[in-house]
Design a protein around this motif. Structure first.
Motif, short mmCIF file in Angstrom:
data_model
loop_
_atom_site.label_atom_id
_atom_site.label_comp_id
_atom_site.label_asym_id
_atom_site.label_seq_id
_atom_site.Cartn_x
_atom_site.Cartn_y
_atom_site.Cartn_z
N GLU A 1 29.72 -22.39 13.10
CA GLU A 1 30.70 -21.83 14.03
C GLU A 1 30.60 -20.30 14.09
O GLU A 1 30.69 -19.70 15.17
N THR B 1 36.74 -13.92 20.62
CA THR B 1 36.34 -15.26 20.16
C THR B 1 36.68 -15.48 18.69
O THR B 1 37.04 -16.59 18.29
N THR C 1 39.21 -18.53 17.01
CA THR C 1 38.76 -19.51 16.01
C THR C 1 39.29 -19.21 14.61
O THR C 1 39.48 -20.13 13.81
N ASP C 2 39.50 -17.93 14.27
CA ASP C 2 39.91 -17.55 12.92
C ASP C 2 41.16 -16.68 12.98
O ASP C 2 41.78 -16.53 14.04
#
Length: 415
Positions: A42, A89, A93-94
């Motif tokens: 990822e 991004t 995701t984090d």
């Protein structure tokens, strides 16, 4: 009585990780941890996807939306777009910690690329402009005696500047190397109130303008003492520039040497001078070579001190005590400011030779600083600093032997 303990059965998952069985049937399946040094898929997708998206976005902005032409604008827009897409991004995701980590990593990487790109662009441009002069062998073997500014490049050279630089630099190194390292040893090993004063003066002199160093030697050596302008005067001016750099860098290197090396040598009976000479200086030798290179890099490129103190000559002159002597930086200055195309080409060629000279000196210093063969062990340096009378080692008594009647007739040194 025997007690039987049921141990949970472990299972192996791809990647070599061991996973315990689930106690809760509704719990999600266990996921193996990512090993150290392995980047998750990822993260790779986020990084490379941001780069590809930034590349496309930069093309759209520069070629379709805004009148931004040139590779420089494209690189700037690509970098800003990459940073924005990477932060966006990663935030999806984090968490916030990962966003800060990615942004800091991008800024550090971009700064390193900018520094290396600037360095390589300067080197490539200098060699490109000076290649017409570098392609002639007479450029390295002749001087400029009787050569005019309109004469072709197959006449004349910079032999006088190369030899003058080597002479002045050799004298400057012979003066500043023992003084700089001795000053660092005094500040580090002796200490005291006066050492703090010396360290303050050294730190202040590291920012000394080069023209001030040239004027200092000009007023003291040439005007007050009545000596002529010469290569020795230029070497003294270069020494004033090199001395604080070498002293400051050597001080930092010597302070990094572990204190247990000094304590072990002193505990074995060595004097402070032998400890410094046989333990501290060999341990710090690579760092001292780097300090010397920093000083040489500061002094070899100075123009204003040698312009005031040594002067310019178009012929070879190797006597540093009388007569003017030319150096490579001064030759670059004289050739480039002449305004003639051929002289400008000679100036860029001289600058390229100066770069090669610094590189050769750097490689030579690093080779001389590297220990021959394998590195000496701690025992060798400490034993070398010990008094010779204490070189008798303690031996383990053999079975059945009397320790009082055992003698040791030979002196041994640990290798």
């Amino acid at each position: 009585m025997t007690v039987v303990v049921d141990r949970p059965q472990t299972t192996q998952v791809p990647g070599g990780a061991t996973v315990l069985p689930r106690t809760d049937p509704d719990a999600p399946p266990p996921q193996p941890r990512t090993g150290l040094g392995q980047v998750p898929a990822e993260s790779l997708l986020v990084v490379w996807g941001s780069r590809v998206g930034a590349l496309c976005l930069a093309w759209i902005i520069c070629q379709r939306l805004l009148p931004l032409e040139g590779i420089a604008w494209f690189v700037v827009v690509f970098g800003i777009s990459n940073l924005v897409l990477l932060a966006t991004t990663t935030a999806v995701t984090d968490g916030l910690v990962e966003v800060r980590d990615r942004v800091a990593q991008w800024l550090i990487s971009a700064g390193a690329l900018l520094v290396f790109a600037t360095l390589f662009s300067v080197v490539i441009y200098v060699f490109y402009r000076g290649w017409d002069a570098l392609s002639h062998i007479n450029f390295f073997t002749d001087d400029m005696t009787g050569v005019g500014p309109d004469d072709p490049l197959d006449q004349g050279g910079i032999l006088h500047a190369i030899l003058g630089t080597l002479v002045e630099l050799s004298i400057a190194i012979a003066i500043t190397l023992p003084l700089g390292i001795g000053t660092a040893i005094f500040m580090t090993e002796i200490g005291g109130a006066f050492a703090r004063v010396v360290r303050t003066v050294v730190e202040a002199m590291t920012a000394l303008p080069s023209i001030v160093a040239g004027l200092f030697i000009y007023t003291t050596w040439i005007i007050v003492l009545g000596n002529p302008r010469s290569g020795l005067a230029g070497a003294l001016a270069i020494s004033v520039m090199m001395l604080p750099i070498i002293a400051r860098a050597s001080d930092v290197v010597l302070r990094v040497v572990p204190g247990n090396l000094r304590e072990a040598s002193l505990a074995l009976g060595s004097s402070r001078w032998k400890t410094v000479w046989h333990v501290v200086l060999p341990t710090a030798r690579p760092g001292l070579a780097t300090a010397l290179i920093l000083g040489v890099a500061r002094g070899v490129g100075e123009t204003s001190p040698v312009l005031i103190t040594s002067g310019y000559a178009s012929f070879v002159h190797l006597n540093p005590t009388s007569g003017v002597m030319t150096s490579l930086p001064l030759s670059v200055y004289v050739n480039v400011r002449s305004g003639q195309e051929l002289m400008i080409a000679r100036g860029f060629g001289t600058a390229a030779v100066l770069l090669m000279l610094v590189l050769i000196l750097f490689i030579t210093a690093r080779l001389l600083a590297r220990p021959a063969g394998s590195k000496p062990r701690f025992g060798t340096r400490v034993m070398r600093a010990m008094p010779r009378a204490t070189w008798r080692p303690v031996r383990t008594p053999e079975p059945g032997a009397d320790a009082e009647t055992r003698t040791d007739d030979k002196e041994e040194v640990a290798s």
